[in-house]
Write a protein that holds these residues in place. Sequence first.
Motif, short mmCIF file in Angstrom:
data_model
loop_
_atom_site.label_atom_id
_atom_site.label_comp_id
_atom_site.label_asym_id
_atom_site.label_seq_id
_atom_site.Cartn_x
_atom_site.Cartn_y
_atom_site.Cartn_z
N THR A 165 -34.99 27.42 -13.73
CA THR A 165 -35.60 26.96 -12.71
C THR A 165 -37.02 27.03 -13.61
O THR A 165 -37.02 28.16 -14.61
N LEU A 166 -38.13 26.24 -14.44
CA LEU A 166 -39.06 26.92 -15.25
C LEU A 166 -40.01 27.45 -14.75
O LEU A 166 -40.97 27.48 -14.15
N ASN A 167 -40.38 28.16 -15.33
CA ASN A 167 -41.77 29.34 -15.31
C ASN A 167 -42.79 29.54 -15.67
O ASN A 167 -43.91 29.24 -15.00
N GLN A 168 -42.38 28.35 -17.00
CA GLN A 168 -43.57 27.55 -17.36
C GLN A 168 -43.44 26.80 -18.05
O GLN A 168 -41.53 26.38 -18.36
N PRO A 169 -43.71 25.30 -18.77
CA PRO A 169 -43.26 24.47 -18.91
C PRO A 169 -42.55 25.02 -20.67
O PRO A 169 -42.82 25.36 -21.76
N ILE A 170 -41.93 23.87 -20.93
CA ILE A 170 -41.28 23.56 -22.17
C ILE A 170 -41.88 22.72 -23.37
O ILE A 170 -41.82 21.75 -22.31
N GLN A 171 -41.02 21.82 -24.07
CA GLN A 171 -41.92 21.47 -25.01
C GLN A 171 -40.86 20.55 -25.65
O GLN A 171 -40.02 20.82 -26.50
N VAL A 172 -40.60 19.28 -25.99
CA VAL A 172 -39.61 18.66 -26.25
C VAL A 172 -40.51 17.31 -27.82
O VAL A 172 -41.31 16.88 -26.95
N ASN A 173 -40.41 17.62 -28.84
CA ASN A 173 -40.77 17.49 -29.63
C ASN A 173 -39.70 15.50 -30.21
O ASN A 173 -39.09 16.47 -30.95
N ILE A 175 -44.01 16.51 -26.26
CA ILE A 175 -44.04 16.22 -25.01
C ILE A 175 -43.92 17.55 -23.87
O ILE A 175 -42.37 18.37 -24.19
N LEU A 176 -44.16 17.26 -22.06
CA LEU A 176 -44.28 19.00 -22.05
C LEU A 176 -43.22 18.48 -21.01
O LEU A 176 -43.67 17.77 -20.02
N ILE A 177 -42.68 19.46 -20.36
CA ILE A 177 -41.66 19.02 -18.72
C ILE A 177 -42.15 19.91 -18.81
O ILE A 177 -42.04 21.05 -18.60
N ASN A 178 -42.74 20.40 -17.41
CA ASN A 178 -44.01 21.14 -16.55
C ASN A 178 -42.64 21.23 -15.32
O ASN A 178 -43.22 22.58 -14.98
N ASN A 179 -41.75 20.60 -14.69
CA ASN A 179 -41.20 20.97 -13.35
C ASN A 179 -39.65 20.81 -13.25
O ASN A 179 -39.35 19.94 -14.23
N SER A 180 -39.35 22.46 -13.69
CA SER A 180 -37.47 21.80 -13.98
C SER A 180 -36.58 21.18 -12.74
O SER A 180 -35.22 20.25 -12.98
N SER A 181 -37.41 20.54 -12.15
CA SER A 181 -37.11 19.06 -10.46
C SER A 181 -37.05 17.82 -11.32
O SER A 181 -36.14 17.02 -10.99
N THR A 182 -37.38 17.96 -11.92
CA THR A 182 -37.03 16.32 -12.70
C THR A 182 -36.36 16.63 -14.00
O THR A 182 -35.97 15.37 -15.02
N PHE A 183 -35.33 17.52 -14.37
CA PHE A 183 -34.22 17.71 -15.18
C PHE A 183 -33.69 16.22 -15.04
O PHE A 183 -33.40 15.89 -14.40
#
Length: 348
Positions: A157-165, A218-226
């Motif tokens: 689960t994401l506690n804060q956003p991760i970034q993909v470049n 790109i920020l992935i803000n919600n792990s439900s969208t993995f």
Amino acid sequence: MKKLLLTVAVAAFFFSCENDANDYNQTGATSNEQTQNFASKPTKELERLRKEAFDKMNLGGMYRYSSQKGLTISGDMLKGQTTSSIVIPPNALTYEDGGLIDGYIYVDYVELFTIEKMVSLNKPTMGFNPQTGERELLVSGGEFYLMIRDANGTQVTLNQPIQVNIATNNSQANPNGMLLWNGITDPDGSFWWNNAAVSDVSFANGSPVFQEGTVYNILINNSSTFGWYNCDKFYSDPRPKTNMSIKIPAGFNQSNSSVYVAFENEKNALMHLYSFDAAFNMFGTPQPAIPDGINAHIIFVGEQNGQYRYEIISTVITGGNPVFNVNPGNLITTSNFQQIENHILTLP
């Protein structure tokens, strides 16, 4: 703190399945679209072939994540086959119970920029347009798949956003005006794209539209969208549109084959003929979608006896709803998806 058992870790590492973050009911597709006869769920053998290709394209692996320092995955950590990077900040990942992860994680990462890879993984660039209620062709700045699991193989689960470049020059498409999309698999197994909510996926500058620069941050803000993500915008061609149909050989149907259309000199857009007429054994699209007079490549890919059977027809598509036939005598047989990719790479 959760302890890592090596045997569990190894088993979890080799268990990598392709999850799409969203389902069909979340997309807002119109009732008109839902009544079309779309491609049905693929056979187990076709799924196996696509899964083998996915595993070979997976650039991720097992990594040590520090909740205090975070983790940046790039370069040789992604098998040295990409310039992209995944930035996971400190205290960003949690277990199902909410506890912070500090230990090994498993990351699946796949990226697709050109049509030959999209064909291998059945990831065409068809996006739902809410203004027309139809799926329409997109031109892609890059598709990518991201999944992160803990040491036990459970999605984090994401506690804060991760970034993909991702560098914009991976694609020949003009990056200005690109939007972010989520991958969708409908109940019948057909794959397409739906515009992502900013609360789920966004550009790091806060804009829903990419405006300028050399990198998609790109920020992935919600792990439900993995799952699958895309930087795309709708394909534009001023010519009148026509429909067409592709009649496929006996023994093939919507569950063991697909038909795609690529346009000449366009390597970042792949149309999927996603409706199927069982009475005539033909694929098509529900609405006129192909520029009249365009030079195109019709790509048929099927599965029989655990192997690929494919044919590529290069032609000019003109108005009047033409019908093209896939000749069973012209089908090429291979067990290697890379042979199909190499054939597509030779196309103008």
